[in-house]
Structures are given as structure tokens and as C-alpha cells.
Scaffold this motif. Structure first.
Motif, mmCIF file in Angstrom:
data_model
loop_
_atom_site.group_PDB
_atom_site.id
_atom_site.type_symbol
_atom_site.label_atom_id
_atom_site.label_comp_id
_atom_site.label_asym_id
_atom_site.label_seq_id
_atom_site.Cartn_x
_atom_site.Cartn_y
_atom_site.Cartn_z
ATOM 1 N N ILE A 310 -3.786 -2.849 2.676
ATOM 2 C CA ILE A 310 -3.625 -1.793 1.671
ATOM 3 C C ILE A 310 -2.900 -0.597 2.269
ATOM 4 N N SER A 311 -3.191 -0.265 3.526
ATOM 5 C CA SER A 311 -2.547 0.888 4.171
ATOM 6 C C SER A 311 -1.046 0.660 4.297
ATOM 7 N N ALA A 312 -0.641 -0.537 4.693
ATOM 8 C CA ALA A 312 0.791 -0.843 4.800
ATOM 9 C C ALA A 312 1.464 -0.758 3.444
ATOM 10 N N ALA A 313 0.784 -1.273 2.407
ATOM 11 C CA ALA A 313 1.339 -1.179 1.055
ATOM 12 C C ALA A 313 1.483 0.279 0.625
ATOM 13 N N THR A 314 0.521 1.124 1.024
ATOM 14 C CA THR A 314 0.584 2.556 0.705
ATOM 15 C C THR A 314 1.816 3.198 1.348
ATOM 16 N N LEU A 315 2.065 2.894 2.597
ATOM 17 C CA LEU A 315 3.235 3.450 3.293
ATOM 18 C C LEU A 315 4.533 2.980 2.650
ATOM 19 N N ILE A 316 4.577 1.713 2.272
ATOM 20 C CA ILE A 316 5.793 1.163 1.660
ATOM 21 C C ILE A 316 6.005 1.750 0.267
ATOM 22 N N ASP A 317 4.936 1.737 -0.549
ATOM 23 C CA ASP A 317 5.077 2.189 -1.936
ATOM 24 C C ASP A 317 5.330 3.685 -2.057
#
Length: 548
Positions: A310-317
Motif C-alpha cells: 500500500i505504501s508503494a502504491a501511495t508513492l506512485i499514485d
């Protein structure tokens, strides 16, 4: 509901329903019983230190005798929590309708006394025998100095936890014959960890399945103990009159369930869930725990680095970085006076990409980005795209929906690496993995929603670009990163993420692992199991191998 339930450790004590015959009659003991006599001035002296062998024998003998006679108040007076003990002992006599109790004590080991029990349950003209083995412990009363039974609800029966009671009556719900997605029966005898799940399914869907209730002695769970009893149906101990079972079809797969049962048996305090990402259907759920708690659905623990999905998705999004963009991995990172470190032996890399730091599970790479996200960025990503933390899942039986609070201070950084205030269950992380690999959040279900027309939770999911990047990073983790050893030998489309987290001062971390293969996503947690790949990893790999 379960028959012939196994003894469980509750509050650190094995125990059973007890009474006593064959001890003879004993007089009531006053508060001065077991005292240390008087000093030269005649002042009573309160004893200290562990109870002696004679005190242990005397206390248990009188406790058993009073209980056998149905004298709840007197029996409770030999415990260190009289009010709680008296209520449960009275229910044993009046609500559970248990009599003709005979108890045979074994040889004491220090202050612990084993015993065996034989009794009879009688209700509405029907009777059935009841038998247990158990043990109790005698302690020194803190204020009186008396030798007393260390009271736990489990002293009455090993299935009892705080707030539970024993009841003999017409069953609260008709029995069910649960079957898997292909019509294979899911009996507890073959799939033992399904016991609490089958109890909950019976409680929720017994009436709708078309059966008729029988007469049973059961443990009625209230969930008063934190994390215990929540969402559980009654647990059947003895059936006095059989009901008629109705058939209930579930989404489970007997093949996947068998693999999950076998996998968790390798590690104590372990739980695993497998779901079908294309539909959200739960394929397997298994727990190997002494307390019988369905931690797979209801557990609430920090998920460690599995949260980095979820953290990686947050950085990407949020446009902060990409899978091929920068995510430096220094030896340490400080956020608001709290210093974060990586696992021992991890070489720093100031030129690392997000994909590399993700695959190596570098904590500092994610902590370094804490000042570029808003306090609620992770919360919004979890809720809006992964469907986590909104308390609106309707799985079919009670579940915890995860929690990713917008907590500031050092927790803003700690949450990014699955520590701080973040809490998850294996069900939550299996769903997160399913969303990451398909881009669509499909709320997990264990019975088809059409059975009761319940409305499932929704979320907007992930963009195709974010999915492609997450899958690439998870595949790299599974093939050459921290998950490679556990995922070795699994072919096809695979991905994974490891995690470990220490809570409440643990010296050994909880082991977390989540992964996918084909159209199966699975997540596991082993309390005090060490690194993610050490215990939880092999569990997930075994389930993916069987179900993929």
C-alpha cells in the motif's frame, strides 16, 4: 458448533468443568483458613510465599467437594475472584443442568493439580454423559494469605473465556452441513481449524440453510474478552437430541483448505487465508492457535513490511516516485526524532530504485519519503483504492477490515513500514495482494452474497500503470528479493512481499508474508515466527502450490 472440542489453553491454564464426589463432607472455611497462626501478642499472621503441598491439597479438595454439591457460593470462596467464580459455577448448575459430578484428582506438580471429571447433562427428560481432563493452579491470596484456586473461566471448562457461559437448551441455530464450492463436505473432523468458522457460519446461516435445531450443551460466547469470542457462534459440547442439518455452500476449496490446514500445523500461533483475486472468494482459512481464535479473519496486528504494498502504491499514485524512480536506502533514517533502521546485514544503497528497495524490504527508503506524503495519504490510499479500514466488509461471518489511521508524529513514518498504528489480519493482506495484482478491489466473501442479499463493500481500485508497477516489484521480490527462498519452485505468474513486526516489546518479531500465483492470493502471519520468509513464507507457498 462443535462436538468433542479439544482442551485449549486459556489464560495459561488448562481446566475443565469440575465437581467432586468421593471426598466426603467438609466444613465451610472462614477467611482465616490457611493462615499462619498468631504471634506472641495474639495477632493473626498472614502467610506469604507459595502455598505448601498440604495447602494445595486442602484447597482443591474443599473446592471440588463444594462444587460437586452444587454449592456455588462456597466453592467460589476457595478462589481468588469470588464474584466471577460464583456466577459461572451457578450457571454450571442451573443453566447447563450438569449433575452427578465426580472428580478424580491426579498427582500434583507443585501448585498445579490435574484431575479428571465425569458428570451427566440432563434436560427435558434426556441425559448424556460428560467427561473431561484438566488442571488448576493454587496461589496465595494477596490480602488474606489464604491458599486459593487461581480463578479463570477455563476452570469451569477449557472452551470458556471471559464473559462466556454454559447453557443446555434447544440449540440457538439448527446444525449445518457446510460444503465447499464443489459440494465437498467441510467437516471439522477432517479440517479441524475450521471449527470456529463453522460455528460462526451456523450461527449466521443455520436458519436459512433449512435445518432443525436439536438440544445441546454449548458454550455461549459473548466476546467480552478482548479479541476473544467476537463473532463466534455457540460451541457445542454435548448433543442430547440431534437436530436436522441444512446444507450451506461456501466459497472454500477443499483442496486449498487441506493444504492450509497442513501448512499452519508446522508453526504454532499461525494463521493463513487464500482468496481468488478475480472474484474475492475465500478459498481457504486456517488457524493453528492454542486459544482457538480465528485470527485469520479477526486478528489485529502490525503487518510489518507487507504494508509496503500500500505504501508503494501511495508513492506512485501521489506522483512522488515510480517503481524505476529513486528510493535511496541509507543505513538509518530519522523522522521527528525517531530513528529507523533496516534489518541487520542490509547493505545501504543511495542509488536504489523503489523496485530495489521494495524487493530488499528497505525500511529507510520508505521512511525518507514520509515528509513528502500528507498525514492522511496512506489512510486515503488504503480506504479508497484497497477497501481497507472502512469497517464495511460483509464477508459472511465477522471479520476485521484493517485499520490505517491518519496518525501524525513518528507514526506517519512508522505506518509506512507497517508499524506504528497500522493493524491488519491475514484476510486483509490477502485482499491487498489481490487488489494489487488485478487493480480491482473485490471484497472477500466466504458465502455467496446472494444467500442473504448483503451489500458488499466497494473501492475504486488502482490504475493499470500502478498495477503494472506493483506486480513488477512483487515479482522481483518473489524471484530475487526477500521472498525468493520461500517462493522457490513456484512457476507461473508469481509475486510476494515479506514482513516482520515487533509489538508489545516482543524479542522475536511476528512473521508476515503475502503472495500470489495465478488466480490465487494468500497471506499468513505467525506470531513470534521471526522474519517473514522464515515461517509465514513457507505457509503461503504451500497454499499457493496446492491451490494455484
Amino acid at each position: 458448533m462443535r462436538k468433542g472440542a479439544k482442551a485449549a489453553v486459556v489464560g495459561g491454564v488448562f481446566a475443565v468443568m469440575v465437581g467432586g464426589a468421593g471426598y466426603g463432607a467438609y466444613n465451610f472455611v472462614t477467611a482465616l483458613s490457611g493462615d499462619g497462626g498468631s504471634d506472641a501478642a495474639g495477632t493473626p499472621v498472614v502467610r506469604t510465599g507459595p502455598p505448601s503441598r498440604d495447602e494445595v491439597e486442602e484447597t482443591t479438595r474443599k473446592f471440588f467437594a463444594a462444587w460437586a454439591k452444587g454449592q456455588a457460593a462456597e466453592a467460589a470462596s476457595y478462589t481468588n475472584y469470588e464474584a466471577e467464580a460464583e456466577g459461572l459455577l451457578a450457571a454450571y448448575r442451573d443453566e447447563a443442568h450438569i449433575g452427578d459430578v465426580k472428580i478424580t484428582p491426579g498427582t500434583a506438580s507443585g501448585r498445579t493439580v490435574p484431575f479428571s471429571v465425569k458428570a451427566t447433562v440432563s434436560y427435558d427428560g434426556k441425559s448424556e454423559p460428560l467427561a473431561y481432563d484438566g488442571e488448576l493452579t493454587v496461589v496465595r491470596g494477596k490480602t488474606t494469605g489464604r491458599a486459593l484456586v487461581d480463578w479463570q473461566p477455563s476452570v469451569v471448562h477449557p472452551e470458556l473465556r471471559e464473559g462466556d457461559t454454559l447453557v443446555t437448551s434447544e440449540a440457538a441455530a439448527p446444525p449445518i452441513r457446510a460444503v465447499d464450492r464443489n459440494g465437498v463436505e467441510l467437516a471439522e473432523e477432517k479440517y479441524p481449524s475450521l471449527g470456529p468458522i463453522l460455528d460462526a457460519l451456523r450461527d449466521k446461516y443455520g436458519d436459512q440453510a433449512g435445518g432443525e435445531p436439536g438440544i445441546e450443551l454449548a458454550v455461549r460466547h459473548t466476546g467480552a474478552g478482548e479479541g476473544e469470542g467476537e463473532g463466534q457462534g455457540d460451541t457445542t459440547l454435548v448433543t442430547l437430541a440431534k437436530g436436522r442439518a441444512g446444507e450451506l455452500r461456501t466459497t472454500l476449496s477443499a483442496t486449498a483448505q487441506a493444504a492450509a490446514e497442513k501448512a499452519v500445523e508446522r508453526f504454532s500461533e499461525s494463521s493463513v487465508v487464500a482468496v481468488k483475486p478475480s472474484t474475492g472468494e475465500v478459498l481457504a482459512v486456517a488457524n493453528h492457535r492454542e486459544d482457538g481464535f480465528n485470527a485469520a479473519f479477526l486478528g489485529k496486528l502490525a503487518p510489518g513490511s507487507t504494508m509496503k504494498i500500500i505504501s508503494a502504491a501511495t508513492l506512485i499514485d501521489n506522483g512522488i516516485t515510480t517503481s524505476t524512480g529513486p528510493a535511496p536506502c541509507p543505513p538509518t533514517a530519522t523522522w521527528q526524532s525517531q530513528t529507523f533502521k533496516n534489518l541487520d546485514g542490509m547493505d545501504p544503497n543511495e542509488n536504489a530504485t523503489l523496485s530495489e528497495s521494495f524487493a530488499r524490504s528497505c525500511n529507510t527508503a520508505f521512511v525518507k519519503y514520509a515528509d513528502e506524503v500528507q498525514v492522511d495519504s496512506l489512510t486515503r490510499e488504503a480506504e479508497e483504492r484497497f477497501g481497507i479500514g472502512r469497517n464495511d466488509w460483509k464477508v459472511g461471518i465477522p471479520s476485521f477490515d484493517g485499520s490505517v489511521p491518519a496518525s501524525g508524529g513518528p507514526d506517519t513514518a512508522a505506518n509506512m513500514i507497517g508499524q506504528g498504528q497500522v493493524q491488519m489480519s491475514p484476510l486483509n493482506m490477502a485482499s491487498v495482494t489481490a487488489t494489487a495484482m488485478t487493480g480491482s478491489f473485490r471484497q472477500p466473501v466466504i458465502v455467496p452474497p446472494g444467500l442473504d442479499d448483503r451489500q458488499l463493500a466497494t473501492a475504486k481500485g488502482l490504475s493499470a500503470s500502478t498495477v503494472q508497477q506493483l506486480r513488477q516489484m512483487m515479482n522481483r521480490t518473489a524471484t530475487s528479493g526477500t521472498a525468493a527462498a520461500a517462493m522457490s519452485g513456484l512457476g507461473g505468474s508469481i509475486g510476494a512481499k515479506t514482513g516482520s513486526a515487533e509489538v508489545d516489546g516482543q524479542t522475536v518479531s511476528n512473521s508476515w508474508f503475502t503472495g500470489y500465483r495465478g488466480d490465487v492470493a494468500a497471506a499468513a502471519m505467525t506470531q513470534e515466527g521471526g522474519h517473514g520468509g522464515d515461517a509465514a513464507g513457507p505457509i503461503v507457498a504451500s497454499v499457493l502450490r496446492a491451490a494455484g
